[in-house]
Design a protein around this motif. Structure first.
Motif, PDB file in Angstrom:
ATOM      1  N   ASN A  77       0.852  -1.193   0.000  1.00  0.00           N
ATOM      2  CA  ASN A  77       0.000   0.000   0.000  1.00  0.00           C
ATOM      3  C   ASN A  77       0.882   1.235   0.000  1.00  0.00           C
ATOM      4  O   ASN A  77       1.355   1.674   1.046  1.00  0.00           O
ATOM      5  N   PRO A 106      -5.751   1.390   2.523  1.00  0.00           N
ATOM      6  CA  PRO A 106      -4.978   0.224   2.960  1.00  0.00           C
ATOM      7  C   PRO A 106      -5.818  -0.785   3.748  1.00  0.00           C
ATOM      8  O   PRO A 106      -5.609  -1.993   3.623  1.00  0.00           O
ATOM      9  N   ASN A 128       2.627  -1.687   4.415  1.00  0.00           N
ATOM     10  CA  ASN A 128       1.971  -0.382   4.325  1.00  0.00           C
ATOM     11  C   ASN A 128       3.023   0.725   4.403  1.00  0.00           C
ATOM     12  O   ASN A 128       3.852   0.729   5.316  1.00  0.00           O
TER      13      ASN A 128
END
Length: 248
Positions: A77, A106, A128
């Motif tokens: 992400n 996300p 992330n």
């Protein structure tokens, strides 16, 4: 699990850190990389599948993960939105948009990616891209700082929820990275400070121990590690990649 032979998905893939992550995963041997962005990701590599999609659209995200030929085992992400504000004078609509891109998206990608992986009994590795702004806080960007702090919290919680299914979830907190987004930050600051381009860039890097911005490729290298077989015992962590600026 290894990246080699796996299907990967990167959001914000058209430029900057996202594009570098696509390249790093290809180098690591990904069978296919779904390159998700509002803009088309250009590549001559047949393994790159450009997907033009709004990551805040839950229905589109759900359908994407449900309809891929193979389950997405590597998820990065990287898409983000950032702009300077005037203190807390942020319109509610802008606040919500920032959270939709930096935090909700996300959550949605991890939700639907993990749902399919669990259903097919497959391992996964999620990363992330957060920010040191979520750890330190900075002026005139309350929405961004809050969303990135939330993303690190989401990472820790998701790691606990998904660990028993063989899915690792980690975050990377970059510092000052030399990307098109950073170029816009420099331009915004120049309007405030009156400095020239090089002077403003020097001001941004003055307190960084290594004395320079980080490159998108350095962030992508950290992504490649956290999605590799060597990092299978690492989950719920936030790896700071900021040239030594954050020391707590």
């Amino acid at each position: 699990m290894t990246v080699k032979g796996s299907v990967a998905l990167v959001t914000g893939a058209a430029q900057g850190m996202g594009r570098s992550c696509v390249d790093a995963l290809l180098e690591a041997g990904a069978a296919k990389v779904l390159a998700v962005d509002l803009n088309r990701t250009e590549s001559t590599d047949a393994r790159v599948v450009p997907i033009e999609l709004d990551i805040t659209d839950e229905n589109a995200i759900r359908d994407l993960f449900a309809e891929t030929d193979q389950a997405v085992q590597v998820l990065v992400n990287c898409a983000g939105a950032y702009r300077f504000r005037n203190g807390l004078e942020i319109e509610t609509e802008d606040w919500n948009r920032s959270f939709a891109i930096n935090l909700q998206a996300p959550f949605l990608t991890m939700k639907y990616a993990s749902r399919r992986l669990i259903g097919e009994n497959l391992p996964g590795a999620f990363v992330n891209i957060a920010s040191i702004a979520g750890k330190r806080g900075f002026p005139n960007q309350a929405d961004y700082c809050a969303a990135k702090a939330g993303l690190m919290g989401l990472t820790r919680a998701a790691a606990l929820d998904l660990g028993s299914h063989g899915i690792t979830v980690n975050a990377i907190a970059p510092g000052t990275v030399d990307t098109p987004m950073m170029a816009k930050v420099v331009a915004d600051l120049m309007d405030i400070t009156g400095l020239g381009v090089e002077e403003q860039r020097n001001e941004l890097t003055r307190d960084i121990p290594i004395g320079r911005m980080q490159s998108p490729q350095e962030i992508a290298a950290a992504v490649a590690f956290l999605t590799s077989a060597s990092a299978r015992a690492i989950t719920g962590e936030t790896l700071v990649v900021d040239g030594g600026l954050t020391r707590d």
